[in-house]
Design an enzyme around this catalytic site. Sequence first.
Site, mmCIF file in Angstrom:
data_model
loop_
_atom_site.group_PDB
_atom_site.id
_atom_site.type_symbol
_atom_site.label_atom_id
_atom_site.label_comp_id
_atom_site.label_asym_id
_atom_site.label_seq_id
_atom_site.Cartn_x
_atom_site.Cartn_y
_atom_site.Cartn_z
ATOM 1 C CE LYS A 173 36.387 30.996 30.633
ATOM 2 N NZ LYS A 173 36.523 32.390 29.730
ATOM 3 N N GLY A 227 45.919 29.100 34.397
ATOM 4 C CA GLY A 227 45.360 30.483 35.063
ATOM 5 C C GLY A 227 45.773 30.716 36.289
ATOM 6 C CD GLU A 250 50.746 23.216 33.159
ATOM 7 O OE1 GLU A 250 51.570 24.169 33.587
ATOM 8 O OE2 GLU A 250 50.908 21.916 33.142
ATOM 9 C CB CYS A 284 52.709 31.126 33.855
ATOM 10 S SG CYS A 284 53.325 30.084 32.380
ATOM 11 C CD GLU A 384 51.712 34.920 38.004
ATOM 12 O OE1 GLU A 384 50.506 34.697 38.117
ATOM 13 O OE2 GLU A 384 52.396 34.541 37.356
HETATM 14 P P1 NAP Z 1 42.418 33.569 35.506
HETATM 15 O O1 NAP Z 1 41.680 34.983 35.783
HETATM 16 O O2 NAP Z 1 42.646 32.499 36.344
HETATM 17 O O3 NAP Z 1 41.724 33.221 34.167
HETATM 18 C C1 NAP Z 1 42.153 32.134 33.553
HETATM 19 C C2 NAP Z 1 40.838 31.493 32.986
HETATM 20 O O4 NAP Z 1 39.994 30.834 34.055
HETATM 21 C C3 NAP Z 1 40.086 32.436 32.125
HETATM 22 O O5 NAP Z 1 39.550 31.624 30.816
HETATM 23 C C4 NAP Z 1 38.926 32.679 33.067
HETATM 24 O O6 NAP Z 1 37.920 33.246 32.555
HETATM 25 C C5 NAP Z 1 38.722 31.471 33.938
HETATM 26 N N1 NAP Z 1 38.134 31.672 35.020
HETATM 27 C C6 NAP Z 1 38.080 32.741 35.870
HETATM 28 N N2 NAP Z 1 37.140 32.543 36.773
HETATM 29 C C7 NAP Z 1 36.818 31.416 37.059
HETATM 30 C C8 NAP Z 1 35.883 30.482 37.498
HETATM 31 N N3 NAP Z 1 35.419 30.898 38.748
HETATM 32 N N4 NAP Z 1 35.423 29.234 36.903
HETATM 33 C C9 NAP Z 1 36.005 28.690 36.010
HETATM 34 N N5 NAP Z 1 36.913 29.533 35.274
HETATM 35 C C10 NAP Z 1 37.247 30.770 35.466
HETATM 36 O O7 NAP Z 1 43.943 34.133 35.045
HETATM 37 P P2 NAP Z 1 44.117 35.231 33.764
HETATM 38 O O8 NAP Z 1 43.942 36.495 34.556
HETATM 39 O O9 NAP Z 1 43.278 34.793 32.467
HETATM 40 O O10 NAP Z 1 45.653 34.817 33.453
HETATM 41 C C11 NAP Z 1 46.685 35.310 34.242
HETATM 42 C C12 NAP Z 1 47.071 34.010 35.291
HETATM 43 O O11 NAP Z 1 47.520 32.789 34.492
HETATM 44 C C13 NAP Z 1 48.392 34.385 35.804
HETATM 45 O O12 NAP Z 1 48.390 34.162 37.108
HETATM 46 C C14 NAP Z 1 49.459 33.280 35.191
HETATM 47 O O13 NAP Z 1 50.681 32.880 36.134
HETATM 48 C C15 NAP Z 1 48.564 32.137 34.863
HETATM 49 N N6 NAP Z 1 49.282 31.414 33.768
HETATM 50 C C16 NAP Z 1 49.794 30.323 34.354
HETATM 51 C C17 NAP Z 1 50.379 29.419 33.125
HETATM 52 C C18 NAP Z 1 51.126 28.209 33.153
HETATM 53 O O14 NAP Z 1 51.449 27.565 32.315
HETATM 54 N N7 NAP Z 1 51.237 27.688 34.369
HETATM 55 C C19 NAP Z 1 50.115 29.753 31.784
HETATM 56 C C20 NAP Z 1 49.526 31.290 31.508
HETATM 57 C C21 NAP Z 1 48.953 31.634 32.476
HETATM 58 P P3 NAP Z 1 37.768 34.724 32.154
HETATM 59 O O15 NAP Z 1 37.702 34.820 30.571
HETATM 60 O O16 NAP Z 1 36.452 35.157 32.599
HETATM 61 O O17 NAP Z 1 38.982 35.586 32.704
#
Ligand code: NAP
Length: 487
Positions: A173, A227, A250, A284, A384
Amino acid sequence: MTYRMYLDGQFLEAGNNQTRAIYNPAQGEVMAQVPEATVADVEKAIAAARREFDEGEWPNLAPARRGRILLKIAEAIRSRAEELARLETMNMGKPLSESRGDIADAADSFEYYGGLANKITGEVNPISGRALDFTLKEPVGVCGQIIPWNFPLMMAAWKIAPALAAGCTVILKPAEQTPLTALKLAEILDSIAELPKGVVNIITGDGPTVGAALVKSHDIDKIAFTGSTEVGKWILKTAAETNLKKVTLELGGKSPNIFFADADFEMAIAGAVFGIFYNQGEVCSAGSRILVEKSIHQKLVEAMAERAKQIRMGDGLDSNTKMGPLVTAEHRARVESYVRIGKEGGAKLVCGGNRPGGSLSRGFYIEPTIFDNVDFNSRLAQEEVFGPVVAIIPFENEKEAIRLANHTQYGLAAGVWTKDFTKAMQLVKKIRAGIVWVNHYHPAPMEAPWGGYKQSGIGRELGKYGIENYLQTKQVYINLNQKPVRW
Ligand code: NAP
Ligand code: MG
C-alpha cells in the site's frame, strides 16, 4: 490521467469506482486520479497473495530463478528511470536530481536482493546425541507492506525486493498522496512474464481503510511498515490482537547532528545544511537537531543562515531547484504549526518560516527555517517536524553533547563532525541510534543495515539484515539412532 491499481495481475478500478485526486505539489494542482480501494478490494488482493503463497510456484521456485527475475526488474526500472524520476518529482515535489537518485536506489535494491536470493542458507547445529540437526530458512508468507510518501518508489523497492527474494508474496500500500511511481512499478512487474500474477499486488487507498485491513487480516503473516511512530504503535498492537503476525517498523526520528569546534568547518556547514534541507527535510533521519560546541556556535549559525537563504526553491523539474515544495498543503500546515510552536516557545527564529511569494505561491512551499537557542526539552527539540525546520542547541563539552544527543524518544540516526578520531569513536559508542555518520550525513548504503533504536523502530532493512524480515527459521531434527526411544 487515470491510473488503475494492480490486483491479482489485473489493472483495476476500485470496486465502487471511487477515485482519489493526486496533486502536483509544485503547482498545487490535481495531476491524476487513482482508485480508492475498498476493504473488499483489499480482501481480493490478500486472497491472491495467499493463493500464490500456499499453492503457487513462487515460494518453491529455485532461488537462483527468483534472483534472475529480480535482476530483470532492476533492469526494467533502469530502462524507464527518467520517466519514473520525472513522475516522482511531479507527484512528490523533490528536485529531479534527488528523484533520479531514488530511482537508481530502487533498481539497486532489486539487484542487491536478486543477487542475495540464492545465498540464503541455514546451518547445521552442533547438537549432542546420534542425530543430525539443521535449520531451513523459509519465507515468512504473505506480507502486507505499508509505506510513506517521502521516498515513494525507493520505499516500495526496499519492501518488495527482499520479500520476493525470500519467496514471499506481497500486498503493497503506497501512501495515499504519492502512489504514482508504485503504479508504474506495477506495469514493470506485469511486463516480466516469469513473475506469476498475484505474487505482488499494489493497492491504492488510505491508511485507516486499506492499511488497517492489511493489519487486521488473519490471512497475512507479516506487516512491514515505514511511517510515523504513532501508526507504528497501533500496527504492533493490532497485529498482536489478531493473529500475532510478524511486524517490522521503520519509524520517525529527531536525529542529532553534532558539531565540535575541531571539525573541518566547510565540511561541517555543508553537512549541517544538507542534513536538514535535503528532500525538503521530509526525511525520517533528517538532522533536525543541530548540537554545536559553544565556541563555534555563533559562527555556525551565521554560516548556516547564509547558506539557507541561498537555497533555490522551485518546481523540482527545474534543474536550478535545490528544494521543492512540501508534499501536500496539509503537511505544510503541520510544518508551519511547528514554526509557531518554536516562536511561542521562545526559540530565536534566525531565518525562514514563511511561504515564498511570487510564482511559487501556488505550490506548497515553505522557506528553509532555522531556530537557534532552542530549549532541549521544548516541543521543537523533541517532536518530529518532518520538514525544513532545524533546531540549534549549543553544548559545553563532549559529555553534554552525548547527553543531549540521547535526550529523545527516538534513535534513528546521528551525525558527528570532528577531526579527533578518539572523540568520534567515543560518541559512536555512546549514541543510541541505528546509524552514526562520522563527518558525513545521510548515506544509506544498500549493503548495510538501516533501522531504529528506541521508538524509531523494530528490525533492520537493507543488506543481508533486510532479508531476515521475510524469513523464518525451521529446525529439522533427524534421528540417526535406529532404536525405539527409551522412555
Ligand atoms: P503515516 O501517517 O504513519 O503513514 C505511513 C503509512 O501508513 C501511509 O501509507 C499511511 O496511509 C499508512 N497508515 C496510516 N494509518 C494507518 C493505519 N491505521 N493502519 C495502517 N496503515 C496506516 O506517516 P506519513 O505521514 O506518511 O510519513 C511521515 C512519517 O513516516 C514520519 O514520522 C517519518 O519519520 C516516518 N518515516 C520513517 C522512515 C524510516 O525509515 N524510519 C522513512 C520514512 C518516513 P495514508 O496513505 O492514509 O497516509
Ligand atoms: Mg498519512
